[in-house]
Write a protein that holds these residues in place. Sequence first.
Motif, PDB file in Angstrom:
ATOM      1  N   LEU A   1     118.476 121.913  89.923  1.00  0.00           N
ATOM      2  CA  LEU A   1     116.804 121.731  90.378  1.00  0.00           C
ATOM      3  C   LEU A   1     116.579 120.265  90.531  1.00  0.00           C
ATOM      4  O   LEU A   1     117.282 119.468  89.742  1.00  0.00           O
TER       5      LEU A   1
ATOM      6  N   GLN B   1     115.424 124.774  94.873  1.00  0.00           N
ATOM      7  CA  GLN B   1     113.981 125.415  95.130  1.00  0.00           C
ATOM      8  C   GLN B   1     113.550 124.742  96.062  1.00  0.00           C
ATOM      9  O   GLN B   1     112.595 125.063  96.959  1.00  0.00           O
TER      10      GLN B   1
ATOM     11  N   LEU C   1     115.764 125.888  99.595  1.00  0.00           N
ATOM     12  CA  LEU C   1     115.988 127.137 100.057  1.00  0.00           C
ATOM     13  C   LEU C   1     115.053 127.586 101.120  1.00  0.00           C
ATOM     14  O   LEU C   1     115.610 128.149 102.234  1.00  0.00           O
TER      15      LEU C   1
ATOM     16  N   PHE D   1     117.174 132.992  90.873  1.00  0.00           N
ATOM     17  CA  PHE D   1     116.259 132.000  90.200  1.00  0.00           C
ATOM     18  C   PHE D   1     116.269 132.344  88.774  1.00  0.00           C
ATOM     19  O   PHE D   1     116.071 131.214  87.942  1.00  0.00           O
TER      20      PHE D   1
ATOM     21  N   CYS E   1     107.075 123.930  93.110  1.00  0.00           N
ATOM     22  CA  CYS E   1     106.797 125.436  93.060  1.00  0.00           C
ATOM     23  C   CYS E   1     105.383 126.141  93.483  1.00  0.00           C
ATOM     24  O   CYS E   1     104.908 126.938  94.149  1.00  0.00           O
TER      25      CYS E   1
ATOM     26  N   SER F   1     109.854 134.828  92.763  1.00  0.00           N
ATOM     27  CA  SER F   1     110.839 133.945  92.138  1.00  0.00           C
ATOM     28  C   SER F   1     110.340 132.810  91.928  1.00  0.00           C
ATOM     29  O   SER F   1     110.653 132.132  90.988  1.00  0.00           O
ATOM     30  N   TYR F   2     109.398 132.095  93.021  1.00  0.00           N
ATOM     31  CA  TYR F   2     108.936 130.940  92.765  1.00  0.00           C
ATOM     32  C   TYR F   2     107.885 130.861  91.458  1.00  0.00           C
ATOM     33  O   TYR F   2     107.825 129.999  90.763  1.00  0.00           O
TER      34      TYR F   2
ATOM     35  N   LEU G   1     109.961 130.989  88.103  1.00  0.00           N
ATOM     36  CA  LEU G   1     110.535 129.599  88.062  1.00  0.00           C
ATOM     37  C   LEU G   1     109.511 128.405  87.457  1.00  0.00           C
ATOM     38  O   LEU G   1     109.788 128.022  86.635  1.00  0.00           O
TER      39      LEU G   1
END
Length: 277
Positions: free
Chosen positions: A128, A135, A138, A167, A196, A245-246, A249
């Motif tokens: 990351l 992130q 992607l 993730f 994010c 997923s975001y 995270l």
Amino acid sequence: MKKIVLCLTLILSLILCSCGGPVPENKDFTDFADQWFVALASSDSLTLNYTLKNPQAWGIQEIPECLYPFSYDDLTRQGTADENLLASLQSFDRNNLTGEQQFLYDILEEQLTSAIEGDSYAAFSEALGPTTGIQAQLPVLLAEFDIGDRFDLDQYFQILQTLPAYFSSLLKLEEKKKDLRTLPCRGTLENIVAQCRKFLEKDGCVLLRETFETRLDACSFLNEGEKESARARHEECLQKYVVSSYQMLADGLEKLLPSAGENGSLSSYPSGSEYYQ
């Protein structure tokens, strides 16, 4: 992303090796390089899609359909694999290779030597990051995913569906780094969390919707009914897998903020300076 760059470098080198020269080509070395390239290119579906238009032409029959989760233990075990690969490479007598093969040999040796030096610093792994982290990259990688047939379309959906597990593995790696006290500084983590959150608040899926529509229009192998079904499935995947997923995270990294150092970088940690050398 690094795997994609390395694959493209290997492609160029393999092309040069096929050009011939005054010294006969060492077929065993070419086979070795080809096998390494195939293993690297087929390591995950994104890398394969970016690297090869026709994987079967390279003998790749088992094509990955997702992004595979990984762990800290996976990273630590990579060192042994890299050492074995370097030993196999160095079993070839460089003097018995063509000029082009020597060029490829040097690239591979340098890549592996560098990788082995870094393998002992798995705790400093930076999957990351504000600019180069997965992130951040992607959305663009997904937006440029080539959809040339039904298999590519199914593979694209498979990638979206495996994002939560992928993730989650990224978050678990950061949690492990918390235990090892090698988390990035608070400012870096805050930037990643903010990125994010911005993706979620500004509907970062707009890019994915627009580019998917463009690619879908070019899918002559689908009729209009199938295209409409693909649109509906895509929207469902965006909400169910990408957005979640975001969110996961961002929430997970936010919980790690109190454990991150206030200032400085990884170089300020024990063995941190050696990591950058």
